[in-house]
Design an enzyme around this catalytic site. Structure first.
Site, short mmCIF file in Angstrom:
data_model
loop_
_atom_site.label_atom_id
_atom_site.label_comp_id
_atom_site.label_asym_id
_atom_site.label_seq_id
_atom_site.Cartn_x
_atom_site.Cartn_y
_atom_site.Cartn_z
N ARG A 136 0.83 -1.22 0.00
CA ARG A 136 0.00 0.00 0.00
C ARG A 136 0.86 1.26 0.00
NH1 ARG A 136 -3.57 2.97 4.18
NH2 ARG A 136 -5.47 3.54 3.03
N ILE A 147 -8.01 6.86 -1.00
CA ILE A 147 -7.63 5.45 -1.04
C ILE A 147 -8.33 4.80 0.14
CG2 ILE A 147 -5.46 5.97 0.21
CD1 ILE A 147 -4.23 3.51 -1.13
N SER A 148 -9.04 3.72 -0.12
CA SER A 148 -9.92 3.14 0.89
C SER A 148 -9.15 2.55 2.07
CB SER A 148 -10.78 2.04 0.27
OG SER A 148 -11.67 2.57 -0.68
N GLN A 149 -9.84 2.44 3.18
CA GLN A 149 -9.33 1.78 4.38
C GLN A 149 -8.94 0.34 4.02
OE1 GLN A 149 -12.19 2.12 7.47
NE2 GLN A 149 -11.18 0.66 8.84
#
Length: 216
Positions: free
Chosen positions: A37, A63-65
């Protein structure tokens, strides 16, 4: 190059947090371990790349969890021969994770800048089975339909009709549903011979699914 001890420790905690939050599929965990990530987080937020939190990216997107990425990927039940459509490329992180689990990923975003930056990352990471396109995600990608799996990473008030139509019989779509200014419900849609079945998975919060193309 191997990670420094501090980064290695943060990555280990990252994977432990995924398991603690319900990401248990070994294939999904392996993919999220392989796709760093940290490659997708830039600027002031680099030191938070391995936190289980959404982070800002350009064009007003996020940017998603990571745990949500893992749970959505797990719910999609991706197989190695599947052709997957992702709506909302964003940073490219979700598409990169999916690419390790399936045959081909098509990902669409309305922002040219995000698509260009994601494409560069996909090349850098050696992920040749991702095709990133600028387009109106609410319309899907009819020229490549039907799809075995569809992942929507923006919230719609209802599952978009064009996307339902592009889902193969036996296919699965995961999509957040609800108002953009409120908590939404993540649902899983399965297409059968006689229609669609819907399962509610959890509450989430995503940016809205917007029609048309962005200005950037």
């Amino acid at each position: 190059m191997s990670d420094d001890p501090e980064t290695a420790e943060r990555k280990m905690r990252f994977l432990f947090a995924l398991r603690q939050r319900g990401v248990t599929d070994p294939r999904v965990l392996e993919a999220m371990e392989r796709i760093d990530r940290g490659e997708f987080v830039r600027g002031h937020f680099e030191d938070r790349a391995y936190d289980d939190t959404p982070l800002p990216i350009p064009c007003g997107q996020t940017i998603s969890q990571p745990s949500v990425v893992g749970l959505m990927t797990q719910a999609l039940e991706v197989g190695p021969r599947d052709k997957v459509l992702e709506i909302g490329t964003g940073s490219g992180y979700q598409a990169a994770v999916l690419s390790l689990l399936c045959r081909r990923v098509y990902t669409i975003d309305r922002h040219r800048r995000l698509v260009a930056e994601a494409e560069a990352l996909f090349r850098h990471l050696g992920l040749p089975n991702i095709t990133a396109l600028v387009g109106d995600g609410s319309r899907g990608l009819p020229e490549q339909a039907p799809f075995d799996r569809i992942m929507v990473t923006a919230a719609a008030e209802d599952p978009p009709g064009p996307l339902l139509a592009q889902l193969k019989i036996g296919g699965i779509m995961v999509v957040p549903v609800g108002q953009s200014d409120a908590v939404q419900t993540l649902i899983r849609v399965r297409r059968g011979e006689n229609g669609f079945d819907y399962d509610e998975l959890r509450q989430v919060r995503f940016v809205p699914l917007v029609e048309g193309l962005g200005q950037t």
